[in-house]
Design an enzyme around this catalytic site. Sequence first.
Site, short mmCIF file in Angstrom:
data_model
loop_
_atom_site.label_atom_id
_atom_site.label_comp_id
_atom_site.label_asym_id
_atom_site.label_seq_id
_atom_site.Cartn_x
_atom_site.Cartn_y
_atom_site.Cartn_z
NE ARG A 164 8.15 60.34 -31.00
CZ ARG A 164 7.23 59.54 -30.30
NH1 ARG A 164 6.17 60.06 -30.18
NH2 ARG A 164 7.52 58.48 -30.05
CG ASP B 237 10.72 59.17 -34.63
OD1 ASP B 237 10.92 59.73 -35.71
OD2 ASP B 237 9.55 59.29 -34.24
NE ARG C 281 -7.40 64.32 -24.03
CZ ARG C 281 -7.11 65.25 -25.03
NH1 ARG C 281 -6.58 64.96 -26.23
NH2 ARG C 281 -6.99 66.52 -24.59
CG ASP D 170 5.66 56.43 -28.22
OD1 ASP D 170 5.82 56.66 -29.23
OD2 ASP D 170 5.55 57.26 -27.10
CG ASP E 128 10.68 56.94 -30.26
OD1 ASP E 128 10.14 56.33 -31.12
OD2 ASP E 128 10.26 58.27 -30.22
N GLY F 37 2.45 57.74 -37.31
CA GLY F 37 3.15 58.26 -38.54
C GLY F 37 3.54 57.03 -39.32
CB THR G 129 8.35 54.75 -34.99
OG1 THR G 129 9.05 56.12 -34.89
CG2 THR G 129 9.12 54.06 -33.69
#
Length: 364
Positions: A186, A142, A82, A118, A144, A15, A140
């Site tokens: 989050r 956040d 992925r 992360d 975090d 983000g 971020t």
Amino acid sequence: MTQKVKKIALLTGGGDCPGLNSAIRAVVQTAVANHIQVVGIPDGFKGLLENKFVALDLDNTTGIFSKGGTILGSSNIDTPFRVPVVKGGKKSYEDRSDEVIEHLKAERIDALIVVGGDGTQSIAHGFAQRGVNVVGIPKTIDNDLNGTEFTIGFFTAVGTAVEALDKLHTTAESHHRIMVVEVMGRNAGWIALFAGLGGDADAILIPEIPFDLPKLAAHLNDLYHARKRYSIVVVAEGAKPVGGDVTVARIIEDSPEKVRLGGIGHRVAEQLEKLTGRDCRAIVLGYLLRGGTPDGFDRILASRLGVAAVKAVVEGKFDTMTAYKNDSVELVPLETGAGKNRFVNPDVPFLKEARARGTHFGDL
Ligand code: F6P
């Protein structure tokens, strides 16, 4: 690394947040000063998979330092490890990391600098384990990310939330309302905690301290009868009731981090209205917190982390992440931040001091 680094690739992943462009500018400035060429990768790891590179230099990064967002673009759903593929109407996932490594080799990239949270650092670490020379820069809103005290974007987001709270105080006061303000973050309560304290909230609900709404309602009504006829409650998007779970806004199957939180603010407002018998309103600050120009702290933090990342590249210190600790910038193993989070410790003095001046955390 013994041979001289000639070319660095740079990407911003996850983000977006204010301060990414300041980091880009700092990386380019420091690289140029070290006679290193820089190429940017559009849209994070998606661009790397698509073999896209754009030259970055002092001219095309002039004037971006104070600009919000990222001139490179970003993605928080793409990982080369992925990649979704649909064959015969059936969806499956493929590991295409080999292609990325080939693209880096073909472009003669000596090192990759990854600005991200992360999730992005976890992908970066995956490439480091496969032999790519990687250095991470933490960002971020956040805050975090494990391994660093502050991340780029956090303090600007807090400032935006505080400004919003200042405005909400006046309307809440005029109508004697309880105003519930949901903020991002989050599963960590950093934004809610800092914004709530800076914005003089009466209560702050964070994921690290499950809340009990009857207790909070009783506290707000006591306040009302004692002296204050309006209240501000800041709720982190990941806050949850005692014994309950988080409120999920959506699931994004292709994203490495599938769950997007959101909606707890309206739930809390509805229930508080019933429990207090008073008028409640909810507002979600959401993406406003990711937007706008970075504040002074984030610009300086981004610059320092950017300089440190290029220094790490020059010194051959790979599979590392630049980190901010005790007003210094240091290098930690990239693994420290890869997919790992840092949460608010409810026992820290900071939080106890807030309780001492009457801030309620929905628990006692
Ligand atoms: O990681 C930053 C963040 O803004 C979170 O606080 C929020 O939950 C999430 O991103 C939203 O992501 P998206 O842009 O996918 O909606």
